[in-house]
Write an enzyme that holds these catalytic residues in place. Structure first.
Site, PDB file in Angstrom:
ATOM      1  N   ASP A 128       1.076  -1.289   0.036  1.00  0.00           N
ATOM      2  CA  ASP A 128       0.248   0.056   0.051  1.00  0.00           C
ATOM      3  C   ASP A 128       0.845   1.314  -0.020  1.00  0.00           C
ATOM      4  O   ASP A 128       1.709   1.434   0.622  1.00  0.00           O
ATOM      5  CB  ASP A 128      -1.053   0.062   1.135  1.00  0.00           C
ATOM      6  N   HIS A 268       0.031  -7.528  -1.827  1.00  0.00           N
ATOM      7  CA  HIS A 268      -1.214  -8.107  -1.834  1.00  0.00           C
ATOM      8  C   HIS A 268      -1.709  -7.908  -3.320  1.00  0.00           C
ATOM      9  O   HIS A 268      -1.554  -6.743  -4.242  1.00  0.00           O
ATOM     10  CB  HIS A 268      -2.244  -7.875  -0.650  1.00  0.00           C
ATOM     11  N   ARG A 283     -11.188   0.408   5.406  1.00  0.00           N
ATOM     12  CA  ARG A 283      -9.708   0.008   5.545  1.00  0.00           C
ATOM     13  C   ARG A 283      -9.116   1.344   6.262  1.00  0.00           C
ATOM     14  O   ARG A 283      -9.410   2.371   5.938  1.00  0.00           O
ATOM     15  CB  ARG A 283      -9.034  -0.179   4.184  1.00  0.00           C
TER      16      ARG A 283
HETATM   17  C1  SIN Z   1      -6.297  -2.982  -1.109  1.00  0.00           C
HETATM   18  O1  SIN Z   1      -5.155  -3.439  -1.906  1.00  0.00           O
HETATM   19  O2  SIN Z   1      -6.493  -1.612  -0.979  1.00  0.00           O
HETATM   20  C2  SIN Z   1      -7.582  -3.620  -1.017  1.00  0.00           C
HETATM   21  C3  SIN Z   1      -7.088  -5.159  -0.918  1.00  0.00           C
HETATM   22  C4  SIN Z   1      -8.603  -5.724  -0.987  1.00  0.00           C
HETATM   23  O3  SIN Z   1      -9.743  -5.243  -1.269  1.00  0.00           O
HETATM   24  O4  SIN Z   1      -8.443  -6.865  -0.698  1.00  0.00           O
END
Ligand code: SIN
Length: 295
Positions: A128, A268, A283
């Site tokens: 991120d 991720h 988040r």
């Molecule tokens: C993200 O990468 O900001 C979100 C990850 C997700 O929604 O699973």
């Protein structure tokens, strides 16, 4: 050590790899040997004891990403969890950055995707906000609504293990190189702020002391010290390498699950396979305290 047929083996056997240890207050069930653990015997709707916070911290340093199921948290509980590990980080970049927070909680961003969505957050491998000078240390993602027929999983990869499994000559080649991380690659095209930062390609994690690969497909535009074509091919190799199944995992969400990950050593990828269904949650980031440092 993970041995991959046809490739040079690591020079050493995963220094500092996850150790199995005992925890007093929580249960920690590893998802794979290299990344991820499910945490049990904890209630995040209530304040945690110092010992619990210490153990959650030890577990995230050991496993890179932790999962907590059946935690029906409100905004206060979400922020309280973040503050156990640092200050909330306000999202950098994007259109009307500050206004995107939830009313009264500027550091909490709602993620809501449905049949009208043109894109979703995180549809490419990334850590991120790596385009920030000091990227957020941790992310805490809480999901309320999960698509009814499955889908919407998130994949996570260990940037430690990806580094450790490079050939010795590739490690030597990358040593001392830096890369540009450009917000214009990752944020939506209406963004009015596009931060850009330069970080080392190989970074040492400030807490675990382990080396890791710190380039990602979403934000990293180029390696600074080599010609563009060389940068493109080397980065393509590294992006593919980081996403190998040998050091990645796939988390299947359930309603009211929380994923808590360390952006300093993981990447991720959010899988958008659930259109036109709804996936929705909130988040937060924990602010970083220092720039990524060369190993
Ligand atoms: C993200 O990468 O900001 C979100 C990850 C997700 O929604 O699973």
């Amino acid at each position: 050590m993970t041995q991959i047929a046809g490739e040079a083996a690591s020079e050493v056997a995963s220094p500092g790899a996850t150790e199995i240890r005992a925890y007093d207050t929580i249960t920690v069930t590893p998802c794979t040997p290299h990344i991820g653990a499910e945490i049990g015997n904890i209630d995040l709707t209530r304040p945690l004891s110092n010992r619990q916070v210490e153990e959650v911290h030890d577990a995230i340093i050991a496993h890179g990403v932790l999962f907590f199921r059946n935690q029906k948290i409100d905004f206060e509980a979400h922020e309280r969890f973040v503050r156990y590990f640092g200050e909330p980080h306000i999202h950098v970049g994007g259109k009307g950055t500050a206004s995107k927070g939830v009313p009264g909680h500027p550091a909490i961003r709602k993620q809501y995707f449905d049949a009208n969505s043109k894109r979703v957050s995180g549809e490419e491998w990334h850590s991120d906000q790596s385009c920030a000078e000091i990227p957020p240390m941790y992310s805490v993602l809480y999901q309320e609504i999960i698509p009814p027929n499955g889908g919407g999983d998130t994949m996570f990869a260990s940037a430690y293990k990806a580094y450790e499994e490079l050939s010795p000559s590739m490690k030597t080649y990358l040593e001392g190189k830096t890369a540009t991380h450009d917000g214009a690659r990752g944020f939506d095209k209406n963004a009015d702020v596009y931060p850009t930062a330069v970080h080392p390609v190989v970074v040492r994690h400030p807490e675990s002391g382990r080396k890791l690969l710190f380039v990602n497909r979403e934000f990293t535009s180029h390696i600074n010290e080599v010609p563009p074509a060389e940068s493109r091919h080397v980065l393509e190799f590294l992006y593919e390498h980081i996403s190998r199944p040998h050091w990645s995992m796939r988390f299947r969400w359930t309603p009211h699950a929380i994923a808590f990950w360390d952006n300093r050593c993981t990447q991720h990828f959010a899988i958008w396979d659930y259109w036109p269904n709804v996936r929705s949650g909130y988040r937060m980031f924990v602010k970083g305290t220092e720039r990524p440092k060369a190993a």
